[in-house]
Design an enzyme around this catalytic site. Structure first.
Site, PDB file in Angstrom:
ATOM      1  N   ARG A   1       8.191   4.131 -54.962  1.00  0.00           N
ATOM      2  CA  ARG A   1       7.767   3.442 -53.736  1.00  0.00           C
ATOM      3  C   ARG A   1       6.748   2.343 -54.044  1.00  0.00           C
ATOM      4  O   ARG A   1       6.630   1.362 -53.308  1.00  0.00           O
ATOM      5  CB  ARG A   1       7.198   4.454 -52.729  1.00  0.00           C
ATOM      6  CG  ARG A   1       6.648   3.808 -51.460  1.00  0.00           C
ATOM      7  CD  ARG A   1       6.496   4.791 -50.307  1.00  0.00           C
ATOM      8  NE  ARG A   1       5.873   6.034 -50.700  1.00  0.00           N
ATOM      9  CZ  ARG A   1       4.574   6.193 -50.961  1.00  0.00           C
ATOM     10  NH1 ARG A   1       3.749   5.166 -50.860  1.00  0.00           N
ATOM     11  NH2 ARG A   1       4.110   7.366 -51.311  1.00  0.00           N
TER      12      ARG A   1
ATOM     13  N   TYR B   1      16.568 -14.903 -33.730  1.00  0.00           N
ATOM     14  CA  TYR B   1      17.505 -13.835 -34.062  1.00  0.00           C
ATOM     15  C   TYR B   1      17.197 -12.615 -33.167  1.00  0.00           C
ATOM     16  O   TYR B   1      16.027 -12.265 -32.973  1.00  0.00           O
ATOM     17  CB  TYR B   1      17.325 -13.478 -35.541  1.00  0.00           C
ATOM     18  CG  TYR B   1      18.096 -12.275 -35.989  1.00  0.00           C
ATOM     19  CD1 TYR B   1      19.466 -12.337 -36.197  1.00  0.00           C
ATOM     20  CD2 TYR B   1      17.456 -11.052 -36.203  1.00  0.00           C
ATOM     21  CE1 TYR B   1      20.169 -11.227 -36.610  1.00  0.00           C
ATOM     22  CE2 TYR B   1      18.154  -9.942 -36.620  1.00  0.00           C
ATOM     23  CZ  TYR B   1      19.517 -10.030 -36.817  1.00  0.00           C
ATOM     24  OH  TYR B   1      20.214  -8.928 -37.228  1.00  0.00           O
TER      25      TYR B   1
ATOM     26  N   ASP C   1      11.440 -18.039 -41.011  1.00  0.00           N
ATOM     27  CA  ASP C   1      12.646 -17.285 -41.361  1.00  0.00           C
ATOM     28  C   ASP C   1      13.667 -18.286 -41.897  1.00  0.00           C
ATOM     29  O   ASP C   1      14.222 -19.092 -41.162  1.00  0.00           O
ATOM     30  CB  ASP C   1      13.167 -16.548 -40.115  1.00  0.00           C
ATOM     31  CG  ASP C   1      14.366 -15.655 -40.421  1.00  0.00           C
ATOM     32  OD1 ASP C   1      15.114 -15.971 -41.374  1.00  0.00           O
ATOM     33  OD2 ASP C   1      14.573 -14.667 -39.697  1.00  0.00           O
TER      34      ASP C   1
ATOM     35  N   LYS D   1      22.265 -11.575 -46.077  1.00  0.00           N
ATOM     36  CA  LYS D   1      23.177 -12.669 -45.781  1.00  0.00           C
ATOM     37  C   LYS D   1      23.519 -13.451 -47.058  1.00  0.00           C
ATOM     38  O   LYS D   1      24.048 -12.876 -47.974  1.00  0.00           O
ATOM     39  CB  LYS D   1      22.558 -13.554 -44.686  1.00  0.00           C
ATOM     40  CG  LYS D   1      21.898 -12.753 -43.538  1.00  0.00           C
ATOM     41  CD  LYS D   1      22.887 -12.019 -42.670  1.00  0.00           C
ATOM     42  CE  LYS D   1      22.270 -10.980 -41.748  1.00  0.00           C
ATOM     43  NZ  LYS D   1      21.233 -11.444 -40.860  1.00  0.00           N
TER      44      LYS D   1
HETATM   45  C1  LIG Z   1      20.136 -10.843 -40.151  1.00  0.00           C
HETATM   46  C2  LIG Z   1      18.901 -11.590 -39.826  1.00  0.00           C
HETATM   47  C3  LIG Z   1      17.657 -10.939 -39.776  1.00  0.00           C
HETATM   48  C4  LIG Z   1      17.511  -9.446 -39.979  1.00  0.00           C
HETATM   49  O1  LIG Z   1      17.815  -9.057 -41.271  1.00  0.00           O
HETATM   50  P1  LIG Z   1      18.378  -7.591 -41.662  1.00  0.00           P
HETATM   51  O2  LIG Z   1      18.615  -7.711 -43.109  1.00  0.00           O
HETATM   52  O3  LIG Z   1      19.590  -7.343 -40.843  1.00  0.00           O
HETATM   53  O4  LIG Z   1      17.296  -6.622 -41.323  1.00  0.00           O
HETATM   54  C5  LIG Z   1      16.530 -11.709 -39.515  1.00  0.00           C
HETATM   55  N1  LIG Z   1      16.632 -13.023 -39.284  1.00  0.00           N
HETATM   56  C6  LIG Z   1      17.810 -13.681 -39.301  1.00  0.00           C
HETATM   57  C7  LIG Z   1      17.836 -15.144 -39.049  1.00  0.00           C
HETATM   58  C8  LIG Z   1      18.978 -12.977 -39.574  1.00  0.00           C
HETATM   59  O5  LIG Z   1      20.156 -13.628 -39.585  1.00  0.00           O
END
Ligand SMILES: *Cc1c(COP(=O)(O)O)cnc(C)c1O
Length: 413
Positions: A75, A128, A206, A231
Site C-alpha cells: 500500500r 465528467y 483533468d 482511457k
Molecule cells: C473516465 C473519466 C474519469 C473517471 O475515471 P475512472 O478511471 O473511471 O475512475 C474522470 N474524468 C474524465 C474526463 C473521464 O473521462
C-alpha cells in the site's frame, strides 16, 4: 538519461533499459554468497508481493529513514508503481506523479489532500458525470462546496470568483477539463493558469481527453494534472487507473493521503498500464489522424446537423485549440437530425463500432451522452452541456480509417 530522450523513446522504453527508471527490483548478493546471474527480462517483471523482507535491523532503519531505496509494504508503494510513476511524470513534464486505482480516486485524492471543510471549488459546468457527483455529493457532505462557471475561460472563472468573494466565501481551488465532454470545448489554460496563480488557488486540470501528447497543462504554471488512465493512457479496455502529476510540493500531500486510505494502484494494473503506455504515441497519432478524417467526412453529410471536433475550423474552440493543444485528440461528437430516434436507428445498424460508455480504446466506440454520462441531469442542464437528444460521441480507435468510415456510412443510411 531519459530526460533528454524524445517522448516517443521514453514511451517505447517505458521503464526498461539500463535501470534508467525507478527500481529494477533486483537484490544485491548477500555477504558470503555468490551472486547468481540476474535474469534480464526485456519486459518489466510483476511484483505482486504485499510485503518485503529485510536482511537485518540496520536495513529497516535505512529504508525507513530514506537513506536507501527499498519497498516495505504494498500500500505504501511497490516496484511496478515506482516505474510507472517515473514514466507518467516524464510524460506530463512533472516533478512527480502518483498512480491511483482509478481516475476518480486520483481526483478525490487531489481535492481531499489540499482542501478542508469550508473551502470552495470553482469548476467548469458540464464536467465528467462522476466528477460532478463527487463534487456535489460526497465532497459537499464533507463541507467542501462547489460552484460552476459556465465555461472554462479566464473571464467566466474571474466572474465566478468575484461573485463568491462578494458572498464572503473562501475559494480555494479551480477545476477544469482540457477538453469538455461532449462539446469538446477547449479550456483556456493560459488565462486560467494565470488567474489561479494571481489568486493563489490550486489549479486542477483533468487532462484525460487530451492525453499528455495532446496537451501538457504544466507548461503554463503549477497545477495538479489528473488523468483517468482507464482511457487513452492504457488504451486496451482492461485497466481502471488514475494519475495525478505536478510539482513535488503538491503531489507529496496526495501521496500521503492516497497511501493512508489505500487508493494507490495495484501491481498488475500498473504493469498493464505501463505496457499500454509503450504504444500510446503510436495509437494516439493514428487515432488523431483518423478522427480528423472522420470529422471532416461527417461534416456537411446529409442527416448530420453538426460535428464537434476541435480540429475542424468550424469548432468554436478551433483557434484556442491551435494555441493550447499539441493535437486535436481522437474524440468527436456529432448531432443527428431526428433526435433520439435517429440515434437508436444509427446505433442499431453499427457493425464494427461498439456502443460502449468509455473512450480512448483501440476499438472505435460510440456513446449516447444523454443516456450515459449526462443521464442524471435535467433536460436544460443536458442541453447546456451540449448533450442534445440527437448527439452521439465517437471515440476513434486504431482500426483502418476506411473501415470506420464504411461502418459509419452504412449506419447513417
Ligand atoms: C473516465 C473519466 C474519469 C473517471 O475515471 P475512472 O478511471 O473511471 O475512475 C474522470 N474524468 C474524465 C474526463 C473521464 O473521462
Amino acid at each position: 538519461m531519459m530526460a533528454e530522450e524524445g517522448l516517443e523513446t521514453v514511451l517505447a522504453r517505458a521503464g526498461l533499459g539500463g535501470g534508467a527508471v525507478g527500481h529494477t527490483g533486483r537484490t544485491e548478493a548477500e555477504p558470503g554468497r555468490a551472486a547468481s546471474p540476474a535474469p534480464e527480462p526485456l519486459s518489466e517483471p510483476i511484483f505482486p508481493a504485499s510485503v518485503y523482507r529485510f536482511a537485518d535491523m540496520t536495513r529497516v532503519d535505512e529504508v525507513w529513514d530514506g537513506l536507501r531505496e527499498g519497498f516495505v509494504y504494498r500500500r505504501l508503494g511497490h516496484p511496478n508503481q515506482a516505474v510507472l510513476e517515473e514514466v507518467l511524470a516524464r510524460l506530463e513534464g512533472a516533478e512527480e506523479a502518483l498512480a491511483c486505482s482509478s481516475g476518480m480516486g486520483a481526483l478525490y485524492s487531489a481535492v481531499i489532500a489540499h482542501l478542508r471543510s469550508g473551502d470552495h471549488i470553482v469548476a467548469q459546468a458540464g464536467l465528467y458525470g462522476g466528477t460532478q457527483t463527487l463534487l456535489t455529493g460526497e465532497l459537499s457532505r464533507l463541507g467542501i462546496t462547489c460552484s460552476f462557471a459556465p465555461a472554462a475561460t479566464g473571464e467566466a472563472f474571474e466572474e465566478a470568483l468575484r461573485a463568491l468573494e462578494a458572498e464572503g466565501r473562501r475559494p480555494r481551488a479551480m477545476l477544469v477539463e482540457t477538453l469538455a465532454n461532449p462539446s469538446l470545448a477547449v479550456a483556456e489554460l493560459p488565462a486560467l493558469s494565470a488567474l489561479a496563480a494571481r489568486r493563489g488557488l490550486l489549479f486542477i486540470v483533468d487532462n484525460t481527453f487530451a492525453t499528455p501528447l495532446g496537451c501538457r497543462p504544466l507548461k503554463w504554471g503549477p497545477a495538479l494534472v489528473v488523468h483517468s488512465a482507464t482511457k487513452f493512457l492504457n488504451g486496451h479496455s482492461d485497466v481502471t487507473a488514475g494519475v495525478v502529476a505536478g510539482p513535488k510540493e503538491l503531489v507529496g500531500p496526495l501521496r500521503r493521503l492516497a497511501t493512508a486510505v489505500g487508493l494507490t494502484i495495484a501491481p498488475f494494473d500498473a504493469w498493464l498500464l505501463l505496457r499500454g503506455l509503450r504504444t500510446l504515441h503510436l495509437r494516439f497519432e493514428r487515432q488523431q489522424r483518423s478522427a480528423l478524417e472522420v470529422a471532416s467526412w461527417l461534416e456537411g453529410r446529409r442527416g448530420v446537423k453538426r460535428v464537434l471536433y476541435p480540429g475542424l475550423p468550424s469548432h468554436p474552440s478551433h483557434g484556442l485549440a491551435l494555441r493550447v493543444l499539441d493535437g486535436f485528440g481522437a474524440v468527436l461528437s456529432f448531432e443527428l437530425e431526428g433526435g433520439e430516434e435517429a440515434v437508436r436507428a444509427f446505433v442499431a445498424r453499427l457493425k464494427l463500432i461498439s456502443l460502449a460508455p468509455s473512450l480512448g480504446e483501440t476499438a472505435t466506440t460510440v456513446t449516447y451522452p444523454a443516456r450515459t454520462s449526462h443521464r442524471s441531469l435535467s433536460l436544460e442542464e443536458r442541453e447546456a452541456a451540449g448533450a442534445y437528444p440527437g448527439l452521439v460521441r465517437l471515440s476513434v480507435g486504431t482500426e483502418d480509417t476506411d473501415d470506420i468510415l464504411e461502418d459509419l456510412d452504412q449506419a447513417l443510411g
